[in-house]
Design an enzyme around this catalytic site. Structure first.
Site, PDB file in Angstrom:
ATOM      1  N   ASP A   1       0.854  -1.182   0.000  1.00 56.36           N
ATOM      2  CA  ASP A   1       0.000   0.000   0.000  1.00 56.36           C
ATOM      3  C   ASP A   1       0.890   1.232   0.000  1.00 56.36           C
ATOM      4  OD1 ASP A   1      -3.254   0.266   1.127  1.00 56.36           O
ATOM      5  OD2 ASP A   1      -2.034   2.066   0.876  1.00 56.36           O
TER       6      ASP A   1
ATOM      7  N   CYS B   1     -19.889   0.979   0.358  1.00 56.74           N
ATOM      8  CA  CYS B   1     -20.175   0.421  -0.970  1.00 56.74           C
ATOM      9  C   CYS B   1     -21.597   0.542  -1.504  1.00 56.74           C
ATOM     10  CB  CYS B   1     -19.733  -1.036  -0.992  1.00 56.74           C
ATOM     11  SG  CYS B   1     -17.944  -1.148  -0.805  1.00 56.74           S
TER      12      CYS B   1
ATOM     13  N   LEU C   1     -22.061  -5.583  -8.720  1.00 54.52           N
ATOM     14  CA  LEU C   1     -22.875  -4.373  -8.543  1.00 54.52           C
ATOM     15  C   LEU C   1     -24.326  -4.751  -8.277  1.00 54.52           C
ATOM     16  CD1 LEU C   1     -21.639  -1.996 -11.413  1.00 54.52           C
ATOM     17  CD2 LEU C   1     -20.970  -1.997  -9.016  1.00 54.52           C
TER      18      LEU C   1
HETATM   19  P1  NAD Z   1      -9.895   0.989   1.409  1.00 59.47           P
HETATM   20  O1  NAD Z   1     -10.003   2.432   1.086  1.00 59.47           O
HETATM   21  O2  NAD Z   1     -10.066   0.523   2.814  1.00 59.47           O
HETATM   22  O3  NAD Z   1      -8.451   0.452   0.935  1.00 59.47           O
HETATM   23  C1  NAD Z   1      -7.888   0.731  -0.317  1.00 59.47           C
HETATM   24  C2  NAD Z   1      -6.375   0.917  -0.141  1.00 59.47           C
HETATM   25  O4  NAD Z   1      -5.750   0.997  -1.424  1.00 59.47           O
HETATM   26  C3  NAD Z   1      -5.968   2.201   0.590  1.00 59.47           C
HETATM   27  O5  NAD Z   1      -5.229   1.864   1.769  1.00 59.47           O
HETATM   28  C4  NAD Z   1      -5.102   2.961  -0.423  1.00 59.47           C
HETATM   29  O6  NAD Z   1      -4.016   3.651   0.172  1.00 59.47           O
HETATM   30  C5  NAD Z   1      -4.611   1.849  -1.316  1.00 59.47           C
HETATM   31  N1  NAD Z   1      -4.192   2.297  -2.652  1.00 59.47           N
HETATM   32  C6  NAD Z   1      -4.877   3.047  -3.545  1.00 59.47           C
HETATM   33  N2  NAD Z   1      -4.170   3.172  -4.693  1.00 59.47           N
HETATM   34  C7  NAD Z   1      -3.017   2.491  -4.522  1.00 59.47           C
HETATM   35  C8  NAD Z   1      -1.893   2.239  -5.358  1.00 59.47           C
HETATM   36  N3  NAD Z   1      -1.841   2.700  -6.615  1.00 59.47           N
HETATM   37  N4  NAD Z   1      -0.868   1.494  -4.868  1.00 59.47           N
HETATM   38  C9  NAD Z   1      -0.906   1.014  -3.610  1.00 59.47           C
HETATM   39  N5  NAD Z   1      -1.972   1.202  -2.768  1.00 59.47           N
HETATM   40  C10 NAD Z   1      -3.009   1.929  -3.232  1.00 59.47           C
HETATM   41  O7  NAD Z   1     -10.932   0.248   0.452  1.00 59.47           O
HETATM   42  P2  NAD Z   1     -11.696  -1.143   0.728  1.00 59.47           P
HETATM   43  O8  NAD Z   1     -12.856  -0.921   1.627  1.00 59.47           O
HETATM   44  O9  NAD Z   1     -10.701  -2.188   1.041  1.00 59.47           O
HETATM   45  O10 NAD Z   1     -12.314  -1.415  -0.720  1.00 59.47           O
HETATM   46  C11 NAD Z   1     -11.498  -1.777  -1.810  1.00 59.47           C
HETATM   47  C12 NAD Z   1     -12.385  -2.210  -2.958  1.00 59.47           C
HETATM   48  O11 NAD Z   1     -13.127  -3.379  -2.580  1.00 59.47           O
HETATM   49  C13 NAD Z   1     -13.427  -1.183  -3.392  1.00 59.47           C
HETATM   50  O12 NAD Z   1     -13.590  -1.273  -4.788  1.00 59.47           O
HETATM   51  C14 NAD Z   1     -14.689  -1.648  -2.714  1.00 59.47           C
HETATM   52  O13 NAD Z   1     -15.844  -1.270  -3.423  1.00 59.47           O
HETATM   53  C15 NAD Z   1     -14.537  -3.155  -2.733  1.00 59.47           C
HETATM   54  N6  NAD Z   1     -15.231  -3.882  -1.653  1.00 59.47           N
HETATM   55  C16 NAD Z   1     -15.212  -3.404  -0.380  1.00 59.47           C
HETATM   56  C17 NAD Z   1     -15.826  -4.125   0.639  1.00 59.47           C
HETATM   57  C18 NAD Z   1     -15.826  -3.632   2.062  1.00 59.47           C
HETATM   58  O14 NAD Z   1     -16.469  -4.269   2.884  1.00 59.47           O
HETATM   59  N7  NAD Z   1     -15.151  -2.563   2.406  1.00 59.47           N
HETATM   60  C19 NAD Z   1     -16.416  -5.357   0.361  1.00 59.47           C
HETATM   61  C20 NAD Z   1     -16.393  -5.836  -0.954  1.00 59.47           C
HETATM   62  C21 NAD Z   1     -15.783  -5.084  -1.957  1.00 59.47           C
HETATM   63  C1  UGA Z   2     -22.158  -5.141   1.964  1.00 59.25           C
HETATM   64  C2  UGA Z   2     -22.588  -6.515   1.429  1.00 59.25           C
HETATM   65  O1  UGA Z   2     -23.370  -7.177   2.424  1.00 59.25           O
HETATM   66  C3  UGA Z   2     -21.375  -7.368   1.068  1.00 59.25           C
HETATM   67  O2  UGA Z   2     -21.808  -8.596   0.470  1.00 59.25           O
HETATM   68  C4  UGA Z   2     -20.490  -6.602   0.077  1.00 59.25           C
HETATM   69  O3  UGA Z   2     -19.331  -7.338  -0.225  1.00 59.25           O
HETATM   70  C5  UGA Z   2     -20.097  -5.272   0.691  1.00 59.25           C
HETATM   71  O4  UGA Z   2     -21.302  -4.528   1.023  1.00 59.25           O
HETATM   72  C6  UGA Z   2     -19.317  -4.406  -0.243  1.00 59.25           C
HETATM   73  O5  UGA Z   2     -19.342  -4.578  -1.441  1.00 59.25           O
HETATM   74  O6  UGA Z   2     -18.703  -3.492   0.324  1.00 59.25           O
HETATM   75  P1  UGA Z   2     -21.275  -4.223   4.285  1.00 59.25           P
HETATM   76  O7  UGA Z   2     -21.600  -2.895   3.698  1.00 59.25           O
HETATM   77  O8  UGA Z   2     -19.936  -4.421   4.877  1.00 59.25           O
HETATM   78  O9  UGA Z   2     -21.452  -5.360   3.174  1.00 59.25           O
HETATM   79  O10 UGA Z   2     -22.333  -4.582   5.427  1.00 59.25           O
HETATM   80  P2  UGA Z   2     -23.873  -5.055   5.393  1.00 59.25           P
HETATM   81  O11 UGA Z   2     -24.047  -6.073   6.421  1.00 59.25           O
HETATM   82  O12 UGA Z   2     -24.342  -5.360   4.042  1.00 59.25           O
HETATM   83  O13 UGA Z   2     -24.608  -3.742   5.917  1.00 59.25           O
HETATM   84  C7  UGA Z   2     -24.712  -2.580   5.115  1.00 59.25           C
HETATM   85  C8  UGA Z   2     -25.627  -1.576   5.799  1.00 59.25           C
HETATM   86  O14 UGA Z   2     -26.973  -2.042   5.805  1.00 59.25           O
HETATM   87  C9  UGA Z   2     -25.275  -1.330   7.269  1.00 59.25           C
HETATM   88  O15 UGA Z   2     -25.429   0.038   7.562  1.00 59.25           O
HETATM   89  C10 UGA Z   2     -26.289  -2.168   8.022  1.00 59.25           C
HETATM   90  O16 UGA Z   2     -26.557  -1.695   9.313  1.00 59.25           O
HETATM   91  C11 UGA Z   2     -27.502  -2.021   7.119  1.00 59.25           C
HETATM   92  N1  UGA Z   2     -28.473  -3.140   7.264  1.00 59.25           N
HETATM   93  C12 UGA Z   2     -28.117  -4.402   6.923  1.00 59.25           C
HETATM   94  C13 UGA Z   2     -29.746  -2.846   7.719  1.00 59.25           C
HETATM   95  O17 UGA Z   2     -30.093  -1.684   8.032  1.00 59.25           O
HETATM   96  N2  UGA Z   2     -30.641  -3.882   7.831  1.00 59.25           N
HETATM   97  C14 UGA Z   2     -30.329  -5.157   7.496  1.00 59.25           C
HETATM   98  O18 UGA Z   2     -31.213  -6.045   7.622  1.00 59.25           O
HETATM   99  C15 UGA Z   2     -29.023  -5.428   7.038  1.00 59.25           C
END
Ligand code: NAD
Ligand code: UGA
Length: 470
Positions: free
Chosen positions: A37, A279, A224
């Protein structure tokens, strides 16, 4: 045939990169996993001896980090070196909504993904499988491919690439369990050898029938769509909660009744303060943008309504609180229980608490904010107002302070608002609280986790989400 994979590099040590790579390293001791990172501060935290200082809080994560770190799992900022050695590179960087320019407010900003593709094109050696782990708009693989193809051509073919889409479905708070026992693993790609190479890694712990193969565009769109469907359920039940409050129905009873129909199912029907997290909103807006781009305005407005309802619902709660507190909260102290967007995470991105707290502060309320995992500096950033740490007792209108202890946070307040479903908020001693709050006292439970009878017994006024009789 499958490619021999030994070295993995993951670009992005965030909420997805960190936990995902930790589980891969744990389940595949034969692999060497390097997480890189650009954010050195974050890397320092991943390497912290004190496991309470890891940058991501997830139940079960610290134990895996302790076991694998500095054996086959490493965190560093050595982007160039680790890409160079890697047989497989995961791109797991942030893809937020664009703030300006074409598609601002809806389209995903792909500048970090593009930067990664360029880094891989520049530093990789030999054959590299590039895996899209970030959530991306449909056809992003095309962008990555064209950057990598240029590198293939210009380097006299000493570099070659395959591109796969492997979106992540983990939810925060349950990330480790979701990674260990996924409902499915989705791999989209064109070349069977590359797909099989990634499938071989997952099949170390995921049953083969749960590893789904699709074409690359279906994989990107499925991610998505999954988030859009989940968010749509929450907006649906939240819209019904407003109707329940107006009619005397109870949203918990309605949810139970409809959830017993196995075509509907019982999950994701908890009405709350509105969905948060990094997300749902961003991915739906991305879907809206894509639909508009492809000339489908009706599809776009269908999905946009899910986000609009969520926004309306959050403001509805703030307004309702002000109304119940005699139409004004100016100068009144209010306890906020929970700032994270859901329990078991320290993440506050898009948390409903941000909107509701901002609304109340704007009305002149004084907030005592509590959360077991979110740090005060994060709340400062989210609210754009400093934590008045020194002057907790004599705060002015529109100010807030952070409290570790629930009971300290309720001294002299007119209302308690429950915004995150942390376990400790289910067990509050309301008898004790009723003696320290100012009367008439109110509890607003936006998560339906407190005991209505017990609270009312202590003479506290009570409102909870979707309860037409509270
Ligand atoms: P995040 O912001 O927590 O982490 C991303 C990291 O990437 C940061 O620490 C940043 O410094 C680093 N970064 C960016 N550009 C870089 C580069 N060129 N080289 C090295 N490091 C670099 O994001 P996240 O929550 O982990 O989400 C990442 C992706 O996964 C997003 O597309 C998100 O939509 C997807 N996603 C997130 C979740 C979730 O629960 N947060 C779940 C499923 C999918
Ligand atoms: C969500 C999806 O559940 C994951 O499958 C996906 O990978 C992720 O987004 C992503 O792409 O980032 P997350 O956002 O971490 O995960 O958490 P969720 O449990 O889905 O909750 C999302 C929001 O909905 C929270 O604010 C939660 O409190 C709310 N929620 C969830 C409700 O208000 N009611 C419910 O019954 C469930």
């Amino acid at each position: 045939m499958i490619y021999k994979i030994k070295n993995i590099c993951c670009i992005g040590a965030g909420y997805v990169g960190g936990p995902t790579m930790a589980v891969i390293a744990d389940k595949c001791p034969h692999l060497n996993v390097e997480v890189v990172d650009l954010n050195e501060e974050r890397i320092k935290k991943w390497n912290s001896k004190d496991l309470n200082k890891l940058p991501v809080y997830e139940p079960g994560l610290a134990e895996i980090i302790q076991k694998c770190r500095n054996t086959n799992l490493n965190f560093s900022s050595l982007v160039e070196e680790k890409i160079k050695n890697a047989d497989m590179v995961f791109i797991s960087v942030n893809t937020p909504t664009k703030k300006k320019g074409l598609g601002a407010g809806k389209a995903s900003d792909l500048k970090w993904v593009e930067a990664c593709a360029r880094q891989v094109a520049r530093f990789s050696e030999g054959h590299t499988i590039v895996v899209e782990k970030s959530t991306l708009p449909v056809r992003t693989a095309e962008v990555i491919k064209s950057i990598l193809k240029t590198a293939e051509r210009s380097q006299l073919s000493c570099k070659t690439f395959d591109i796969l889409s492997n979106p992540e479905f983990l939810a925060e708070g349950t990330a480790i369990n979701d990674l260990i026992n996924p409902d499915r693993v989705l791999i989209g790609g064109e070349k069977q050898e590359a797909i099989d190479s990634l499938a071989a890694i997952y099949s170390e712990w995921v049953p083969k029938n749960k590893i789904l193969e699709t074409n690359i565009w279906s994989s990107e769109l499925a991610k998505l769509t999954a988030n859009a469907f989940l968010a749509q359920r929450i907006s649906s039940i939240n819209s019904i909660s407003a109707l329940c409050e107006a009619t005397g129905a109870d949203v918990r009873e309605v949810a139970r009744a409809i959830g017993s129909d196995n075509r509907i199912g019982s999950k994701f029907l908890d009405s709350g303060p509105g969905f948060g997290g990094s997300c749902f909103k961003k991915d739906i807006l991305n879907l809206v943008y894509l639909s508009e781009y492809f000339g489908l305005p009706e599809v776009a407005s269908f999905w946009e309504a899910v986000v609009n309802l969520n926004k309306w619902h959050q403001h509805r709660i703030s307004k309702l609180i002000v109304k119940k507190l005699f139409g004004t909260v100016s100068g009144k102290k209010i306890s906020i229980l929970g700032f994270a967007f859901k329990s078991n995470t320290n993440d506050t991105r898009e948390s409903a608490a941000i909107t509701i707290c901002k609304d109340l502060l704007e009305e002149g309320a004084i907030l005592n904010i509590c959360d077991p995992k979110v740090e005060a500096y994060q709340i400062e950033q989210d609210l754009g107002i400093k934590n008045n740490e020194k002057n907790k007792i004599s705060l002015k209108e529109g100010e807030w302070s952070f409290h570790q202890n629930i009971y300290d946070a309720t001294v002299g307040t007119d209302a308690v608002i429950v915004l995150t479903e942390w376990t400790e908020y289910r067990k509050i001693n309301w008898k004790k609280v009723s003696k320290i709050m100012r009367n008439p006292a109110w509890v607003f439970d936006a998560r339906s986790i407190t005991n209505k009878k017990e609270i009312k017994k202590e003479g506290i006024n009570f409102w909870r989400i979707g309860d037409g009789l509270s």
